[in-house]
Design an enzyme around this catalytic site. Structure first.
Site, short mmCIF file in Angstrom:
data_model
loop_
_atom_site.label_atom_id
_atom_site.label_comp_id
_atom_site.label_asym_id
_atom_site.label_seq_id
_atom_site.Cartn_x
_atom_site.Cartn_y
_atom_site.Cartn_z
N HIS A 106 37.54 35.26 39.77
CA HIS A 106 37.86 36.52 40.44
C HIS A 106 38.56 37.38 39.39
O HIS A 106 39.31 36.84 38.56
CB HIS A 106 38.88 36.37 41.57
CG HIS A 106 38.48 35.45 42.68
ND1 HIS A 106 38.68 34.09 42.63
CD2 HIS A 106 37.92 35.70 43.89
CE1 HIS A 106 38.26 33.56 43.76
NE2 HIS A 106 37.78 34.50 44.54
N ASP A 109 42.14 36.50 38.78
CA ASP A 109 42.44 35.16 38.27
C ASP A 109 42.68 35.29 36.76
O ASP A 109 43.47 34.55 36.17
CB ASP A 109 41.26 34.19 38.38
CG ASP A 109 40.78 33.98 39.81
OD1 ASP A 109 41.57 34.19 40.72
OD2 ASP A 109 39.60 33.60 39.96
C1 XLS Z 1 37.26 30.88 49.89
C2 XLS Z 1 36.10 31.07 49.03
C3 XLS Z 1 36.37 31.76 47.70
C4 XLS Z 1 35.10 32.27 47.10
C5 XLS Z 1 35.25 33.31 46.05
O1 XLS Z 1 37.25 30.15 50.86
O2 XLS Z 1 35.48 29.84 48.84
O3 XLS Z 1 37.04 30.90 46.84
O4 XLS Z 1 34.32 31.23 46.59
O5 XLS Z 1 35.96 34.40 46.47
#
Ligand code: XLS
Ligand code: NI
Ligand code: NI
Length: 441
Positions: A106, A109
């Site tokens: 993200h 991140d």
């Molecule tokens: C949350 C999601 C998230 C997505 C990306 O439950 O899995 O981590 O994979 O935003």
């Protein structure tokens, strides 16, 4: 590749190698042998294993009842640029040692979000330049990027579906920057997980308006990325709930309907996550089968839930029966369309040694490799395929074939029913199918 960074974070851990199933070395692969060819392709290419930046390098084990327990030696500096660079050093050391080829992120991140949008943009572009060099030096690729449009309080009522236009515009600005970052890092795909695209209460929600806004928002993002030369696939990641009471991207079938309705079906496919399937009261096998049936099986977020409690625990996968059944669907579908296997999973809060995160990924890669090997054997040597074909053999010739070809109307079917009289029962043989899976495991 041997360690090449400035400072070694995972000291004493060498490159993880395949040693085979008789090895007792906990820091070796027992089944994942990247170059081994299975069903015509090396494992490396089947899986495209990816490390999730957010869990592995950002999440420190905090939960609603207590703070983080994993005191990472990176990400300690007060200077956000220095902290982000140290985190990137640790990330690329880890991914290289693991021998994976991909990562996913993200936007925030990679670096801490700033107090203003323009400052955040500057920070992102600084860290993207740094990561570009690191990933190229290490030969690691970006499976997909995404924007975190769910953590910041401004998104508490949604991003693309926010009732306030100005929040929607802010989310769009953020998605533009995340697309720019993904393109700059040669990302192969781009993900939308609609974490807060849904509602807490229908009393204050105009569902039709919100769905229309989300459809338009996604189309605008696609058009922008295509204009910038992005050739990859967009993925929607279904999840039925959490954090919202109800999320619009509920499950594979719902998302496929939505994509078709808003004209997005040619550019978007699905990124399916195991624990999200469970939350929707489905198996992962079900979600994959539904997606594959529509040519929409794009990518996988690998993890597992806990059958004794209901939330998204994001544990590393370890159930061989479930993974084998998923790998059967995977092989029959001809693999993933553009995506890979991203470990969207985290170690437990009380796993606090630096090697724990290695064990987690090694176990995850091994269970997928083992599942793939078993599924391939089932398909190539057992009765599995023949039994399935047999169930539908009445459509292979005669009137059944005419029906599939659209040559019969309802009256013609009525005539056939009249002529047939009462029919013999045809067994579904479920227990036999189940025994085959266990026999090959
Ligand atoms: C949350 C999601 C998230 C997505 C990306 O439950 O899995 O981590 O994979 O935003
Ligand atoms: Ni999830
Ligand atoms: Ni996910």
């Amino acid at each position: 590749m041997a360690f090449i960074g400035n400072k070694e974070y995972f000291k004493g851990i060498a490159d993880i190698k395949f040693e085979g199933k008789l090895s007792d070395n906990p820091l070796a692969y027992k089944y994942y042998n990247p170059e081994q060819v299975v069903a015509g392709k090396p494992m490396r290419e089947h899986f495209k294993f990816a490390v999730a930046y957010w869990h592995t390098f950002c999440g420190q084990g905090a939960d609603p009842f207590g703070p983080g327990t994993q005191n990472f030696p990176w990400d300690q500096s007060q200077d956000p640029i220095v902290a982000a660079k140290e985190k990137a050093d640790a990330a690329f050391e880890f991914i290289s040692k693991l021998g994976f080829d991909y990562f996913c992120f993200h936007d925030f991140d990679l670096i801490q979000e700033a107090n203003s949008f323009s400052e955040s943009e500057k920070r992102l572009s600084t860290i993207v330049d740094y990561i570009k060099e690191k990933k190229e030096a290490a030969g690691i690729n970006l499976l997909w990027g995404t924007a975190n449009c769910f953590s910041n309080p401004r998104y508490m009522n949604g991003a693309a579906t926010n009732p306030d236009f100005n929040v929607l515009a802010r989310a769009a600005g953020q998605v533009k920057l995340a697309l720019d970052a993904t393109i700059a890092l040669n990302g192969e795909n781009y993900v939308f997980w609609g974490g807060r695209e849904g509602y807490m209460s229908l009393l204050n929600t105009n569902v039709k308006k919100e769905l229309d806004h989300m459809g338009r928002f996604l189309a605008l993002a696609r058009d922008y990325a295509r204009d910038q030369g992005f050739k990859g696939t967009f993925f929607i990641e279904p999840k039925p709930m959490e954090p919202m009471k109800h999320q619009y991207d509920f499950d594979a079938a719902t998302v496929i309907g939505f994509l078709n309705q808003y004209g997005l079906q040619d550019d978007f496919k699905l990124n399916l996550e195991v624990n999200h399937a469970t939350l929707a009261s489905h198996t992962m096998q079900h979600e994959m089968e539904i997606a594959a049936s529509q040519g929409m099986l794009g990518s996988i977020d690998a993890n597992r839930g806990d059958y004794q409690n209901g939330w998204d625990t994001d544990q590393f996968p370890n159930n061989i029966n479930e993974v084998t059944e998923a790998m059967l669907v995977f092989l029959k579908a001809g693999g993933l369309q553009g995506g890979g296997i991203n470990f969207d999973a985290k170690i437990r809060r009380n796993s606090t040694d630096m090697e724990d995160v290695f064990y987690a990924h090694i176990g995850g890669a091994d269970i997928f490799a083992r599942g793939l090997l078993i599924a391939d054997k089932i398909i190539s040597t057992s009765q599995y395929d023949a039994l399935r074909a047999q169930r539908y053999s009445s459509f292979d010739s005669g009137k059944g074939k005419d029906f599939e070809a659209g040559k019969l109307d309802l009256k013609a079917l009525y005539e056939i029913a009249l002529e047939n009289g009462e029919l013999d029962l045809q067994s579904g043989k479920q227990e036999l199918f189940e025994n085959i899976i266990n026999q090959y495991i």
